[in-house]
Design a protein around this motif. Structure first.
Motif, PDB file in Angstrom:
ATOM      1  N   ILE A 188       0.862  -1.180   0.000  1.00 12.95           N
ATOM      2  CA  ILE A 188       0.000   0.000   0.000  1.00 12.95           C
ATOM      3  C   ILE A 188       0.899   1.231   0.000  1.00 12.95           C
ATOM      4  O   ILE A 188       1.726   1.403   0.894  1.00 12.95           O
ATOM      5  CB  ILE A 188      -0.919   0.047   1.231  1.00 12.95           C
ATOM      6  CG1 ILE A 188      -1.799  -1.197   1.307  1.00 12.95           C
ATOM      7  CG2 ILE A 188      -1.785   1.314   1.207  1.00 12.95           C
ATOM      8  CD1 ILE A 188      -2.633  -1.291   2.579  1.00 12.95           C
ATOM      9  N   LYS A 189       0.747   2.055  -1.004  1.00  9.35           N
ATOM     10  CA  LYS A 189       1.495   3.314  -1.068  1.00  9.35           C
ATOM     11  C   LYS A 189       0.561   4.433  -0.639  1.00  9.35           C
ATOM     12  O   LYS A 189      -0.470   4.668  -1.271  1.00  9.35           O
ATOM     13  CB  LYS A 189       2.024   3.553  -2.482  1.00  9.35           C
ATOM     14  CG  LYS A 189       2.931   4.775  -2.593  1.00  9.35           C
ATOM     15  CD  LYS A 189       3.480   4.927  -4.004  1.00  9.35           C
ATOM     16  CE  LYS A 189       4.384   6.153  -4.108  1.00  9.35           C
ATOM     17  NZ  LYS A 189       4.909   6.346  -5.481  1.00  9.35           N
ATOM     18  N   LEU A 190       0.924   5.104   0.453  1.00  6.25           N
ATOM     19  CA  LEU A 190       0.021   6.128   0.986  1.00  6.25           C
ATOM     20  C   LEU A 190       0.772   7.415   1.299  1.00  6.25           C
ATOM     21  O   LEU A 190       1.988   7.420   1.478  1.00  6.25           O
ATOM     22  CB  LEU A 190      -0.707   5.615   2.227  1.00  6.25           C
ATOM     23  CG  LEU A 190       0.094   5.331   3.501  1.00  6.25           C
ATOM     24  CD1 LEU A 190       0.204   6.583   4.366  1.00  6.25           C
ATOM     25  CD2 LEU A 190      -0.550   4.227   4.311  1.00  6.25           C
ATOM     26  N   THR A 191       0.012   8.492   1.378  1.00  6.27           N
ATOM     27  CA  THR A 191       0.565   9.789   1.740  1.00  6.27           C
ATOM     28  C   THR A 191      -0.365  10.465   2.742  1.00  6.27           C
ATOM     29  O   THR A 191      -1.579  10.206   2.745  1.00  6.27           O
ATOM     30  CB  THR A 191       0.759  10.685   0.500  1.00  6.27           C
ATOM     31  OG1 THR A 191       1.316  11.940   0.904  1.00  6.27           O
ATOM     32  CG2 THR A 191      -0.565  10.941  -0.211  1.00  6.27           C
ATOM     33  N   ALA A 192       0.217  11.294   3.599  1.00  7.61           N
ATOM     34  CA  ALA A 192      -0.556  12.001   4.618  1.00  7.61           C
ATOM     35  C   ALA A 192       0.186  13.274   5.007  1.00  7.61           C
ATOM     36  O   ALA A 192       1.407  13.358   4.824  1.00  7.61           O
ATOM     37  CB  ALA A 192      -0.761  11.110   5.849  1.00  7.61           C
ATOM     38  N   PRO A 193      -0.525  14.276   5.547  1.00  8.86           N
ATOM     39  CA  PRO A 193       0.156  15.469   6.056  1.00  8.86           C
ATOM     40  C   PRO A 193       1.149  15.090   7.155  1.00  8.86           C
ATOM     41  O   PRO A 193       0.928  14.130   7.898  1.00  8.86           O
ATOM     42  CB  PRO A 193      -0.988  16.321   6.612  1.00  8.86           C
ATOM     43  CG  PRO A 193      -2.205  15.838   5.906  1.00  8.86           C
ATOM     44  CD  PRO A 193      -1.986  14.377   5.680  1.00  8.86           C
ATOM     45  N   VAL A 194       2.235  15.843   7.267  1.00 10.33           N
ATOM     46  CA  VAL A 194       3.342  15.451   8.124  1.00 10.33           C
ATOM     47  C   VAL A 194       2.927  15.282   9.585  1.00 10.33           C
ATOM     48  O   VAL A 194       3.059  14.195  10.163  1.00 10.33           O
ATOM     49  CB  VAL A 194       4.492  16.478   8.027  1.00 10.33           C
ATOM     50  CG1 VAL A 194       5.623  16.094   8.988  1.00 10.33           C
ATOM     51  CG2 VAL A 194       5.032  16.529   6.594  1.00 10.33           C
ATOM     52  N   MET A 195       2.392  16.334  10.209  1.00  7.03           N
ATOM     53  CA  MET A 195       2.099  16.259  11.640  1.00  7.03           C
ATOM     54  C   MET A 195       1.016  15.227  11.923  1.00  7.03           C
ATOM     55  O   MET A 195       1.153  14.380  12.806  1.00  7.03           O
ATOM     56  CB  MET A 195       1.686  17.634  12.165  1.00  7.03           C
ATOM     57  CG  MET A 195       1.395  17.687  13.650  1.00  7.03           C
ATOM     58  SD  MET A 195      -0.336  17.245  14.003  1.00  7.03           S
ATOM     59  CE  MET A 195      -0.338  17.276  15.776  1.00  7.03           C
ATOM     60  N   ASP A 207      -1.146   9.988 -11.022  1.00 10.87           N
ATOM     61  CA  ASP A 207       0.126  10.157 -11.713  1.00 10.87           C
ATOM     62  C   ASP A 207       1.289   9.561 -10.929  1.00 10.87           C
ATOM     63  O   ASP A 207       2.267   9.102 -11.511  1.00 10.87           O
ATOM     64  CB  ASP A 207       0.398  11.643 -11.976  1.00 10.87           C
ATOM     65  CG  ASP A 207      -0.535  12.231 -13.018  1.00 10.87           C
ATOM     66  OD1 ASP A 207      -1.229  11.441 -13.690  1.00 10.87           O
ATOM     67  OD2 ASP A 207      -0.591  13.466 -13.161  1.00 10.87           O
ATOM     68  N   GLU A 208       1.203   9.590  -9.602  1.00 10.72           N
ATOM     69  CA  GLU A 208       2.332   9.146  -8.780  1.00 10.72           C
ATOM     70  C   GLU A 208       2.111   7.775  -8.151  1.00 10.72           C
ATOM     71  O   GLU A 208       2.896   7.322  -7.332  1.00 10.72           O
ATOM     72  CB  GLU A 208       2.640  10.194  -7.713  1.00 10.72           C
ATOM     73  CG  GLU A 208       2.989  11.554  -8.316  1.00 10.72           C
ATOM     74  CD  GLU A 208       3.515  12.548  -7.304  1.00 10.72           C
ATOM     75  OE1 GLU A 208       4.267  12.135  -6.408  1.00 10.72           O
ATOM     76  OE2 GLU A 208       3.159  13.742  -7.411  1.00 10.72           O
ATOM     77  N   GLY A 209       1.022   7.125  -8.535  1.00  3.34           N
ATOM     78  CA  GLY A 209       0.831   5.730  -8.150  1.00  3.34           C
ATOM     79  C   GLY A 209       0.476   5.496  -6.692  1.00  3.34           C
ATOM     80  O   GLY A 209       0.786   4.433  -6.150  1.00  3.34           O
ATOM     81  N   TYR A 210      -0.205   6.450  -6.054  1.00  4.03           N
ATOM     82  CA  TYR A 210      -0.599   6.253  -4.657  1.00  4.03           C
ATOM     83  C   TYR A 210      -1.920   5.499  -4.577  1.00  4.03           C
ATOM     84  O   TYR A 210      -2.826   5.709  -5.380  1.00  4.03           O
ATOM     85  CB  TYR A 210      -0.741   7.604  -3.947  1.00  4.03           C
ATOM     86  CG  TYR A 210       0.582   8.204  -3.542  1.00  4.03           C
ATOM     87  CD1 TYR A 210       1.174   7.869  -2.325  1.00  4.03           C
ATOM     88  CD2 TYR A 210       1.253   9.082  -4.386  1.00  4.03           C
ATOM     89  CE1 TYR A 210       2.396   8.410  -1.965  1.00  4.03           C
ATOM     90  CE2 TYR A 210       2.476   9.624  -4.033  1.00  4.03           C
ATOM     91  CZ  TYR A 210       3.035   9.280  -2.817  1.00  4.03           C
ATOM     92  OH  TYR A 210       4.244   9.802  -2.452  1.00  4.03           O
ATOM     93  N   ASP A 211      -2.007   4.621  -3.583  1.00  3.65           N
ATOM     94  CA  ASP A 211      -3.245   3.878  -3.340  1.00  3.65           C
ATOM     95  C   ASP A 211      -4.182   4.628  -2.408  1.00  3.65           C
ATOM     96  O   ASP A 211      -5.403   4.429  -2.447  1.00  3.65           O
ATOM     97  CB  ASP A 211      -2.919   2.514  -2.718  1.00  3.65           C
ATOM     98  CG  ASP A 211      -2.013   1.688  -3.599  1.00  3.65           C
ATOM     99  OD1 ASP A 211      -2.420   1.381  -4.728  1.00  3.65           O
ATOM    100  OD2 ASP A 211      -0.895   1.355  -3.163  1.00  3.65           O
ATOM    101  N   LEU A 212      -3.620   5.491  -1.554  1.00  4.45           N
ATOM    102  CA  LEU A 212      -4.424   6.143  -0.520  1.00  4.45           C
ATOM    103  C   LEU A 212      -3.759   7.448  -0.100  1.00  4.45           C
ATOM    104  O   LEU A 212      -2.538   7.516   0.039  1.00  4.45           O
ATOM    105  CB  LEU A 212      -4.560   5.216   0.693  1.00  4.45           C
ATOM    106  CG  LEU A 212      -5.338   5.729   1.905  1.00  4.45           C
ATOM    107  CD1 LEU A 212      -6.802   5.956   1.543  1.00  4.45           C
ATOM    108  CD2 LEU A 212      -5.220   4.731   3.064  1.00  4.45           C
ATOM    109  N   ALA A 213      -4.574   8.475   0.104  1.00  2.50           N
ATOM    110  CA  ALA A 213      -4.088   9.742   0.644  1.00  2.50           C
ATOM    111  C   ALA A 213      -5.004  10.167   1.787  1.00  2.50           C
ATOM    112  O   ALA A 213      -6.222   9.990   1.710  1.00  2.50           O
ATOM    113  CB  ALA A 213      -4.066  10.826  -0.433  1.00  2.50           C
ATOM    114  N   ILE A 214      -4.414  10.703   2.835  1.00  3.17           N
ATOM    115  CA  ILE A 214      -5.181  11.264   3.940  1.00  3.17           C
ATOM    116  C   ILE A 214      -5.263  12.765   3.719  1.00  3.17           C
ATOM    117  O   ILE A 214      -4.246  13.444   3.583  1.00  3.17           O
ATOM    118  CB  ILE A 214      -4.522  10.962   5.299  1.00  3.17           C
ATOM    119  CG1 ILE A 214      -4.318   9.454   5.464  1.00  3.17           C
ATOM    120  CG2 ILE A 214      -5.368  11.526   6.430  1.00  3.17           C
ATOM    121  CD1 ILE A 214      -5.580   8.627   5.394  1.00  3.17           C
TER     122      ILE A 214
END
Length: 293
Positions: A94-101, A136-143
């Motif tokens: 799972i490739k995911l991204t989220a805000p830092v804090m 475009d960047e292949g993420y499965d999930l973003a918060i």
């Protein structure tokens, strides 16, 4: 020759910008990748890539073709995933991204707990306050936090946040308690990325301009300034909750606080949500004890 032949190779080159990197990604020779891409261009009678001695870039036609064929790849992934769901428990990457804090303090601890229960799950996490393009960047999930912009992405509400206006007792002892929004201009405000704060007055939300001695793009730095009595701050509750509970910070003008906002799990608009992504979304929602909308 199959009409699909060369598409995976072309997309790998498009994503990496290099035939060499694409060959490593696909586990095949550079010559194989180059031959299949050239054959694809010949069948289409269109140049998809501009090749130089230093790099490889997409032509305009290549950009259009890459966007469309990427959707075909997603459809094939969905089909494979649908079959896998009939046989296997959640697994895979799972490739995911989220805000830092928020990612550091809330999302990743919950993800780590999820991984403890699912040993076949791998996670690639990128914490950033920049909103990446999932497709475009292949993420499965973003918060994503707050109000979602209109998009073709799908979203699930996982939790909520609220903006809190607060300051230290030392500040109130020195400058007094504001009793209305109009009195805020007489006070020292600690400003984040924007010099406008969201408030609710007579049932309607609006933005008001505030002024002060300090402006900083770090929520933690603003918390520290508030604790030291330098002014009033407006921040999401997860920055200040523990200080309010301890009495180190006091809530100011609670009646004008804006409505709560959502914390969202956002994912690409595929027909089938991957088993591992859906399982992680379920886990995050349960962790935050907030049901779907």
């Amino acid at each position: 020759m199959s009409r699909w032949q060369g598409i995976d190779e072309f997309l790998a080159v498009a994503e990496t910008g290099s035939f060499t990197k694409a060959s490593k990604l696909l586990g095949m020779s550079v010559a194989h990748v180059s031959r299949y891409v050239s054959q694809l261009e010949k069948r289409l009678n269109t140049q998809l890539l501009t090749r130089t001695t230093r790099n490889v870039v997409l032509t305009k036609e290549g950009e259009i073709f890459a966007h469309q064929t990427k959707q075909l790849q997603h459809a094939m992934d969905d089909a494979r995933q649908l079959l896998a769901e009939r046989q296997n428990s959640p697994k895979g990457t799972i490739k995911l991204t989220a805000p830092v804090m928020y990612g550091e303090n809330y999302i990743m601890p919950a993800v780590h707990h999820f991984m403890q229960s699912h040993p076949d799950i791998e996670v690639i996490s990128h914490l950033s306050n920049e909103q990446v393009n999932l497709l475009d960047e292949g993420y499965d999930l973003a918060i994503r936090l707050g109000h979602l912009k209109d998009s073709s992405l799908k979203a699930r509400r996982l939790s909520e946040r609220r903006l809190v206006m607060c300051c230290s007792k030392a500040y109130l002892d020195q400058f007094g308690q504001p009793h209305s929004i109009s009195e805020l201009h007489q006070h020292v405000c600690l400003i984040g990325n924007s010099s406008y704060w969201r408030v609710k007055e007579q049932g309607k939300e609006k933005h008001i301009k505030v002024t002060g001695r300090l402006q900083c793009n770090s929520g933690w730095a603003l918390v520290d300034a508030a604790l030291k009595g330098l002014g009033i701050v407006q921040l999401p509750d997860y920055y200040v909750n523990k200080y309010i509970q301890s009495g180190e910070l006091l809530v100011v003008l609670p009646a004008v606080a804006p409505a709560t906002e959502g914390v969202w799990g956002v994912y690409p608009p595929r027909q089938f949500v991957a088993t591992n992504v859906r399982a992680l979304l379920d886990h995050l929602a349960a962790s935050f004890q907030v049901s779907d909308l």
